[in-house]
Design an enzyme around this catalytic site. Structure first.
Site, PDB file in Angstrom:
ATOM      1  N   GLU A 209       0.823  -1.214   0.000  1.00 35.81           N
ATOM      2  CA  GLU A 209       0.000   0.000   0.000  1.00 35.81           C
ATOM      3  C   GLU A 209       0.862   1.271   0.000  1.00 35.81           C
ATOM      4  OE1 GLU A 209      -2.840  -0.274   3.187  1.00 35.81           O
ATOM      5  OE2 GLU A 209      -3.954  -1.872   2.198  1.00 35.81           O
ATOM      6  N   GLU A 280      -6.436  -7.970  -0.569  1.00 40.31           N
ATOM      7  CA  GLU A 280      -6.891  -7.901   0.823  1.00 40.31           C
ATOM      8  C   GLU A 280      -8.370  -7.536   0.852  1.00 40.31           C
ATOM      9  OE1 GLU A 280      -4.669  -5.551   3.577  1.00 40.31           O
ATOM     10  OE2 GLU A 280      -2.748  -6.497   3.096  1.00 40.31           O
TER      11      GLU A 280
END
Length: 752
Positions: A209, A280
């Protein structure tokens, strides 16, 4: 009617057999096949064999076959090696094809060049267990992982590398990042664990991320992304690499989505030659001290998984599928010890229904028509104002799959017409038609019996004579080994060797300071104040407020006074740009007098004394194999004063493990804040006295894995900061009980 056909077929491994159960359903309108594959593992084990892993714009391709893959995150250090086989088996039974795990740099390289891959850190053993059960693996090396793990997974020694700046185009950081990434890749290669070697690892991830902070580094951010991707690819693992939430991921690295609703939020791959992947899918959310658990329903997860598949998604990883336990001091700032307990497999590894079963049925429905989904031509069209259809249809009269979507969340069903047939769509749901005619699954219709956890008290430690205590020392200024003429930063001083740092000073006052108040401003998490060795008070912050203030009336002597303030970190920060520059600890310390003119400011240009950690930590008071020469002097517990004593260690000896195989937990609801050890192994931090806005403790039960226990003569040690009452601690077992049928369950039911 339904006909069940059973047949045995050999697997590539001659010692493993696969049992295929095929269900043929015949209706007046059509005939279609629903194939469900159940792998039956023989005594010799059933090993998945890897092969050539590539991808195109539709999916990953393994040995020339496109795959729709369901994956689940299970982190090896958040459970125990004894738990791994059961967790992986339940994931497989739940319809998963892949197990994903992060790699935890700070565990594996606690000091530069010193590596640890034993016990709960045995990554190779974990990957081999995945392989033995016939599943694939996704290895998220990072090595920045965030994951609500202390310091985002970085070892704190990185902080002391000269001129280092984390996660940017910085040569010192890139050197150590590449060194660790290479170490892990070579470790996997040496055990033949990549699919290209016949192993189970079909996918790897670099970084995590990063786009959340990329802009903070200017041009060095994109440069770092390009470097990280190139570095990873050049390690030649033979399997694809991904970068999550990274729209500028350079070829051939695949950019992927993280979040709860990627079917709605993902802008898609940055190249038509890359598949749509969801790395995710948050099945719940992390919980902080002072926060309530986040409940995400099985219906909501199923809706968004199905929507992602309908929009050409081909890989979905549940984060977490099993969260586990943040043992020791591994949780990041303010994160509770239990991790993602609301996942399909709870903290103890028990199936959480209906989440586990509902998703299992969804996986079976998607698998039954995956060939058409991967080969058919997709189309999308409206069925109403808030209703639509996604259809996959093969040419020349081949298969057809339809997803009928009702985006209207109001109470009434929506009636739609599809191919001259009428369908009733429940609110906020997706109906799957594997042959474009018959309904096989609806995301809002739960056909699984709900369950809840029950606890059974095995033993209560209410006998004072079985307890011992050790009162930790409160250092004064003259006792401290480190002196400085300023307030030192907490994390850089402790080097993450302890949560605790003593700030001490002495000063001389006189009667002109009336109604004195100790004023402290802190960027740590907790502060305990002692004046002349007497406890004065405590204050703390929370996850969302990074600074807190403590104002405590104090009694001062005429003449010399000793002030000792214990600063506490409840985990290190785990995210954000310039993590290496983060400041924690005391920022301002003053004594305010009634008239203010005689107040004292000790923040600048004043000599402070420092002590890292508690005496009990240095003596390893929790270690059952302790050197007798360093053993502390334990005393009998005072049952009348025990709940009022700060900084006290408690020891309960010789308790038995509960009978049976049910998971075990300590009920610490009578305690305040601290850490617990069983037989020298840390169960984790506890902070029972930090209540939520609803007046509840965020966590009262603390998992003790069976492997931590002996049959008899177990030893429990606690470090209690606030006082607490150990005479009400109990050992309990955890079990499941089924509730009534789904039709009697409220949509707002919150499982325990």
């Amino acid at each position: 009617m339904c006909i069940y056909l059973e047949s045995w077929a050999p697997n590539r491994n001659p010692f493993c057999k696969a049992k295929y159960i095929t269900k043929l359903t015949k209706t007046m309108a059509s005939c279609y096949w629903v194939a469900i594959l159940v792998i039956i593992i023989g005594e010799a084990g059933c090993f998945v064999e890897g092969g050539n892993v590539t991808y195109d714009g539709r999916s990953l391709i393994i040995d020339g076959q496109r795959k729709i893959l369901f994956s689940g995150s299970i982190h090896y250090p958040r459970s125990t090696p004894q738990m791994w086989p059961s967790l992986i088996a339940k994931a497989k039974e739940g319809g998963l094809h892949v197990i994903q795990t992060y790699v935890f740099w700070n565990l594996h390289e606690p000091q530069p060049g010193e590596y640890d891959f034993g016990g709960r850190y045995d990554l190779v053993k974990f990957i081999k267990e995945i392989q033995a059960q016939g599943l694939y693996a996704c290895l998220t090396i990072g090595p920045f992982i965030e994951s609500e793990w202390t310091y985002g997974g970085f070892p704190f020694w990185l902080h002391d590398v000269p001129n280092i700046v984390y996660r940017t185009d910085n040569e010192p950081f890139k050197f150590y990042m590449q060194n660790f990434t290479t170490k892990i890749v070579n470790l996997m290669k040496s055990s033949g664990l990549y699919a290209s070697q016949g192993g189970p690892i079909i996918l790897s991830q670099i970084e995590n991320e990063y786009q959340n902070i990329e802009k903070a580094f200017g041009e060095a951010g994109p440069s770092y992304v390009r470097w990280a991707a190139k570095m990873a690819v050049e390690l030649e693992t033979g399997v694809p690499w991904v970068m999550c939430k990274q729209t500028d991921a350079p070829d051939p690295v695949i950019n992927t989505c993280n979040g709860m609703r990627c079917g709605q939020t993902f802008s898609g791959p940055n190249s038509p030659n890359k598949p749509s992947m969801w790395t995710e899918n948050w099945t719940s959310f992390y919980q902080v001290y002072g926060g309530e658990p986040y409940i995400r329903s099985a219906e909501d997860i199923a809706f968004h998984v199905t929507l992602f598949i309908a929009k050409n998604g081909s890989y979905i990883n549940y984060y977490m599928y099993h969260g586990g336990t943040n043992f020791g001091r591994t949780a990041s700032a303010y994160i509770i010890t239990s991790y993602y307990d609301q996942a399909p497999l709870d903290e103890y590894g028990l199936t959480r229904q209906p989440k586990w079963g509902h998703l299992k049925e969804l996986h079976g429905a998607i698998n039954s028509c995956s060939e058409t989904l991967l080969q058919g031509n997709p189309s999308n069209f409206s069925l109403g104002q808030l209703q639509e259809a996604y259809v996959f249809e093969e040419e020349a009269g081949g298969g057809c799959v339809a997803f009928l979507i009702n985006n209207d969340g109001r109470d009434d069903n929506a009636t739609v017409q599809f191919r001259n047939m009428s369908f009733q769509l429940p609110p906020k749901s997706i109906t799957i038609l594997p042959d474009c005619i018959n309904v096989i699954f609806n995301t809002a219709k739960v056909n699984v019996v709900y369950n809840e956890r029950r606890t059974n008290v095995s033993e209560v430690f209410n006998e004072a004579e079985r307890w011992q205590q050790f009162k930790d020392l409160i250092p004064n200024f003259l006792d401290t080994p480190l002196k400085a003429d300023t307030l030192l930063e907490h994390m850089n001083t402790t080097k993450d060797k302890s949560d605790y740092l003593w700030y001490t000073f002495s000063f001389q006052t006189n009667s002109s300071c009336t109604e004195p108040v100790l004023h402290v401003e802190s960027l740590a998490h907790v502060a305990h104040a002692f004046v002349n060795n007497v406890y004065a008070g405590t204050a703390h912050g929370n996850h969302d407020v990074k600074k807190f203030t403590m104002d405590i009336p104090v009694d001062l002597n005429d003449g010399m006074n000793n002030i000792s303030i214990l600063s506490v970190m409840v985990g290190l920060p785990d995210s954000g740009a310039f993590l290496e520059k983060r400041f924690a600890g005391l920022a301002t310390v003053e004594i305010h007098c009634g008239d203010m003119e005689n107040s004292y400011n000790f923040t600048n240009n004043y000599t402070w004394g420092y002590e890292v950690g508690l005496l009990g930590e240095k003596l390893q008071i929790y270690n059952t194999e302790q050197n007798l020469e360093n053993a502390p002097e334990w005393t009998k517990i005072d049952q009348y004063l025990s709940s009022k004593q700060p900084l006290t260690w408690y020891k309960q000896t010789a308790f038995d493990a509960p009978v049976g195989d049910d998971p075990v937990a300590l009920n610490l609801s009578s305690m305040g804040k601290g850490e617990a050890w069983v037989n020298g192994l840390s169960v984790g931090r506890y902070w029972v006295s930090f209540y939520t806005s609803e007046g509840n403790s965020s966590q009262t039960l603390y998992h003790v894995p069976r492997s931590f226990l002996k049959s008899t003569e177990n030893v429990l040690v606690l470090m209690e900061e606030f006082g607490g009452d150990p005479l009400h601690i109990s050992v309990e077992t955890i079990s499941l009980t089924n509730l009534c049928q789904p039709s009697f369950i409220s949509n707002h039911y919150i499982p325990s």
